[in-house]
Scaffold this motif. Structure first.
Motif, PDB file in Angstrom:
ATOM      1  N   THR A   1       4.081  10.198  -6.777  1.00  0.00           N
ATOM      2  CA  THR A   1       5.042  10.478  -7.854  1.00  0.00           C
ATOM      3  C   THR A   1       4.327  10.818  -9.154  1.00  0.00           C
ATOM      4  O   THR A   1       4.711  11.746  -9.878  1.00  0.00           O
ATOM      5  N   ASP A   2       3.251  10.061  -9.446  1.00  0.00           N
ATOM      6  CA  ASP A   2       2.492  10.342 -10.675  1.00  0.00           C
ATOM      7  C   ASP A   2       1.829  11.723 -10.618  1.00  0.00           C
ATOM      8  O   ASP A   2       1.801  12.449 -11.624  1.00  0.00           O
ATOM      9  N   ASN A   3       1.279  12.118  -9.463  1.00  0.00           N
ATOM     10  CA  ASN A   3       0.649  13.440  -9.327  1.00  0.00           C
ATOM     11  C   ASN A   3       1.654  14.565  -9.533  1.00  0.00           C
ATOM     12  O   ASN A   3       1.387  15.564 -10.200  1.00  0.00           O
TER      13      ASN A   3
ATOM     14  N   ARG B   1       0.826  -1.203   0.000  1.00  0.00           N
ATOM     15  CA  ARG B   1       0.000   0.000   0.000  1.00  0.00           C
ATOM     16  C   ARG B   1       0.861   1.254   0.000  1.00  0.00           C
ATOM     17  O   ARG B   1       0.598   2.217  -0.733  1.00  0.00           O
ATOM     18  N   ASP B   2       1.925   1.233   0.826  1.00  0.00           N
ATOM     19  CA  ASP B   2       2.832   2.375   0.854  1.00  0.00           C
ATOM     20  C   ASP B   2       3.521   2.560  -0.498  1.00  0.00           C
ATOM     21  O   ASP B   2       3.733   3.688  -0.952  1.00  0.00           O
ATOM     22  N   LYS B   3       3.825   1.458  -1.126  1.00  0.00           N
ATOM     23  CA  LYS B   3       4.465   1.540  -2.438  1.00  0.00           C
ATOM     24  C   LYS B   3       3.520   2.159  -3.462  1.00  0.00           C
ATOM     25  O   LYS B   3       3.908   3.019  -4.265  1.00  0.00           O
ATOM     26  N   GLU B   4       2.258   1.705  -3.429  1.00  0.00           N
ATOM     27  CA  GLU B   4       1.276   2.266  -4.361  1.00  0.00           C
ATOM     28  C   GLU B   4       1.045   3.742  -4.092  1.00  0.00           C
ATOM     29  O   GLU B   4       0.900   4.551  -5.013  1.00  0.00           O
ATOM     30  N   ARG B   5       1.011   4.119  -2.800  1.00  0.00           N
ATOM     31  CA  ARG B   5       0.809   5.522  -2.457  1.00  0.00           C
ATOM     32  C   ARG B   5       1.980   6.362  -2.942  1.00  0.00           C
ATOM     33  O   ARG B   5       1.807   7.449  -3.491  1.00  0.00           O
ATOM     34  N   ASP B   6       3.184   5.840  -2.738  1.00  0.00           N
ATOM     35  CA  ASP B   6       4.356   6.574  -3.203  1.00  0.00           C
ATOM     36  C   ASP B   6       4.341   6.722  -4.717  1.00  0.00           C
ATOM     37  O   ASP B   6       4.696   7.783  -5.245  1.00  0.00           O
TER      38      ASP B   6
END
Length: 372
Positions: free
Chosen positions: A339-341, A330-335
């Motif tokens: 990054t995408d934003n 989950r932390d990886k997806e959030r990071d």
């Protein structure tokens, strides 16, 4: 006792905060931790003993042995702790066995390594006796080789020396016989070799002349024999025959005491054979039993972990690991989303900047066209 229990929990590689919640699992992990600790302790003693023999005779041998023993014991402790703690109880029995197979092979190798120095100490008396026999046999073989080389190298001189000794012995017998016959001739004893006339006559003078010739030859032969013996003795010194002697009991004890690890290890292997080269079954089983015992002792933590049923602690650890994996993903997806934003924001900013530049360029071209 609480401190001892916590220490053995640490040795077992268990997560202490989780293990505290399940009292039914406490004794199991105390046993596993104690097994790992004492295995590492025996490994430290074994490694230190082996290193002591490597530096035997050095003033720092004890210091090197203690240092290496601590390092070796710590390494074995860390390896065993990792082996036990990494076995996953969530899989099937076959999966657990397959997972533990490389670790069991590693444990067998470690057991063999740590058992050998202790076997050397246990059979120290027998090893010393075997080394003394081997050293004495080797010294005899060395002397025999030197003598054989000496006999081959100086065969002609030795043959001449033997002939001179034979001639000397023969001359001594002839001189004694001739002196006896001369006395018979002088005193008038009638025999086949004497005339029977008393006094120092013609026959007596002839016998005296023959006796003197033989004595002169004996003197020459004796001198030549002495020179030859002196020459051969010097050659023996040169070839090392006179200086090479069989070891005394005191020398054998000293050699056995300072024998290195390699010699003692060889002697331990030779204890399993008799003088005629056959297998000594009793000694072989005794030495093998000690090795198998240490191998079993090294594998015991892994076997205990495999044989023990899955408990609440294992389930809790598995759920905790699964939750940690989920949180990490989950932390990886959030990071990645952050990054995408940031990337999208930077992209929009760049597009707006480019539009401004294009608009400004268009206004400039229009004004220039109107002026012209």
């Amino acid at each position: 006792m609480k401190k001892v229990t916590r220490f053995f929990w640490f040795c077992s590689g268990a997560h202490i905060d989780t293990l505290k919640k399940y009292p039914i699992e406490h004794n199991k992990y105390v046993g596993i931790g104690a097994t790992i600790f004492f295995t590492a302790l025996f490994a430290a003693l074994s490694g230190g003993y082996a290193m002591y023999f490597v530096f035997n005779g050095d003033g720092f041998a004890v210091g090197f042995a203690i240092l290496f023993g601590l390092l070796w014991g710590t390494a074995i402790f860390n390896m065993d702790r990792y082996i036990v703690s990494s076995i996953n109880k969530e899989g099937t029995t076959n999966q657990q066995i397959l997972q533990a197979s490389p670790r069991i092979l590693l444990a067998i190798m470690i057991g063999i390594v740590i058992s050998r120095p202790l076997e050397l100490k246990i059979f120290d008396k027998e090893i010393r006796q075997k080394l003394k026999t081997a050293y004495l046999k080797g010294q005899r073989s060395k002397i025999d080789t030197l003598e054989k080389t000496y006999m081959q190298k100086y065969a002609m001189e030795l043959g001449k020396n033997t002939d001179l000794k034979k001639e000397k012995d023969s001359l001594e017998r002839d001189i004694n016989r001739s002196r006896y016959q001369l006395n018979q001739e002088v005193f008038g004893d009638k025999t086949n070799q004497t005339s029977g006339i008393t006094g120092y006559g013609t026959y007596a003078k002839q016998k005296q002349s023959v006796l003197e010739e033989k004595e002169a030859r004996l003197k020459t032969v004796t001198d030549n024999l002495g020179q030859m013996d002196q020459y051969l003795s010097a050659r023996k010194d040169y070839e090392g025959l006179n200086s090479t002697r069989l070891f005394t009991e005191h020398q054998l004890d000293s050699l056995a005491s300072i024998a290195g690890f390699s010699d003692r290890n060889w002697a331990l292997g030779q204890l399993t054979y008799t003088e005629n080269g056959k297998r000594d079954l009793d000694t072989y089983l005794a030495i093998s039993f000690i090795g198998y015992l240490f191998i079993l002792f090294e594998c015991l933590p892994v076997f205990v972990k495999l044989m023990s049923p899955k408990g609440p602690y294992d389930t809790a650890i598995a759920k905790t690991a699964e939750a940690n994996i989920h949180l990490a993903e989950r932390d990886k997806e959030r990071d990645m989303a952050v990054t995408d934003n940031i990337y999208d924001h930077n992209l929009d900013t760049d597009i707006q900047r480019r539009k401004k530049i294009i608009t400004s360029q268009s206004d400039y071209d229009f004004e220039r066209h109107s002026y012209e």
